[in-house]
Design an enzyme around this catalytic site. Sequence first.
Site, PDB file in Angstrom:
ATOM      1  N   SER A 189       3.651  -2.283  10.249  1.00  7.79           N
ATOM      2  CA  SER A 189       5.106  -2.361  10.439  1.00  7.79           C
ATOM      3  C   SER A 189       5.702  -3.699  10.003  1.00  7.79           C
ATOM      4  CB  SER A 189       5.479  -2.033  11.896  1.00  7.79           C
ATOM      5  OG  SER A 189       5.113  -0.693  12.199  1.00  7.79           O
ATOM      6  N   ASN A 248       0.878  -1.175   0.000  1.00  3.68           N
ATOM      7  CA  ASN A 248       0.000   0.000   0.000  1.00  3.68           C
ATOM      8  C   ASN A 248       0.911   1.220   0.000  1.00  3.68           C
ATOM      9  OD1 ASN A 248      -1.764   2.083   0.469  1.00  3.68           O
ATOM     10  ND2 ASN A 248      -2.327   1.437   2.552  1.00  3.68           N
ATOM     11  N   LYS A 304       0.097   4.243  -0.175  1.00  2.92           N
ATOM     12  CA  LYS A 304      -0.519   5.435   0.433  1.00  2.92           C
ATOM     13  C   LYS A 304      -0.292   6.634  -0.503  1.00  2.92           C
ATOM     14  CE  LYS A 304      -0.036   3.206   4.853  1.00  2.92           C
ATOM     15  NZ  LYS A 304       0.087   3.271   6.288  1.00  2.92           N
TER      16      LYS A 304
HETATM   17  P1  13P Z   1       3.188   0.293   7.618  1.00  4.56           P
HETATM   18  O1  13P Z   1       3.658  -1.013   6.994  1.00  4.56           O
HETATM   19  O2  13P Z   1       3.948   1.482   7.133  1.00  4.56           O
HETATM   20  O3  13P Z   1       3.105   0.183   9.101  1.00  4.56           O
HETATM   21  O4  13P Z   1       1.690   0.536   7.091  1.00  4.56           O
HETATM   22  C1  13P Z   1       0.776  -0.499   7.177  1.00  4.56           C
HETATM   23  C2  13P Z   1      -0.438  -0.116   6.410  1.00  4.56           C
HETATM   24  O5  13P Z   1      -1.171   0.780   6.798  1.00  4.56           O
HETATM   25  C3  13P Z   1      -0.714  -0.834   5.163  1.00  4.56           C
HETATM   26  O6  13P Z   1      -2.002  -0.564   4.706  1.00  4.56           O
END
Ligand code: 13P
Length: 246
Positions: A209, A9, A11
């Site tokens: 994480s 993801n 983001k």
């Molecule tokens: P992280 O792996 O950066 O903690 O993010 C997890 C997440 O929100 C995946 O959708």
Amino acid sequence: MRRKVIAGNWKMNMLPNEAIDFINNLSPLVKNSKNEVIICVPFTDLFYTLLTVQETNIHVGAQNMHWEEKGAYTGEVSGQMLKSINTEYVIIGHSERRQYFGETDETVNLKIKSALKNGLKPIICVGETLEQREQGLTIEVITSQINKALSGLTTQDLSNTIIAYEPIWAIGTGKTATKEDANESIKSIRQEILKSFGTDDITILYGGSVNDKNAKELFTMSDIDGGLVGGASLNAETFSKIVNFD
Ligand code: 13P
């Protein structure tokens, strides 16, 4: 159907040229993996990414959609629009959308139904806050989110659906749930789905994480089918190590 899936993801990261470079770097590194590889990208990267993954084993998803097909919803993108350019997956109900953009269990359910109707495969996110965990409410919160999210779906729909259990306190914090805790929560989601649908044959991922050091111990637990990876999905080499965890 239960299978090993590693989904990234991104983001709100990556410009189209970065997305193209990423896919070109990632594809040779994961081409022999038997695990399914998905990258969920910003809307502006979708078209470029979809063109670049042709002839690779990388699947592509969006990170959100609206439940209506069209209309006066300025700034929104519909499931029909995503499908029209061959998007395969869409993340629905990520905690960041619930937290910052007013997503509720009701809108999550509307979006999931619309995604499936339009031939998209939803990746549905659920997870508890730190406060809820400390109050011992984890299982109650996530089973309630699951029941509301999946309301009105059929067993057939489940085969096109992925669930991601992402404890909110583990997202972007470097604090991973222990493999036992993550497995326990995912097992309870599986049991809830078995109660409602008569089957628990559904892919359920852990997110929060995940990195190339902890992927293997998490993804080899009995109920965890892989991961939804945020930060560690932004580097092709690191992400390939997570995909190739086994
Ligand atoms: P992280 O792996 O950066 O903690 O993010 C997890 C997440 O929100 C995946 O959708």
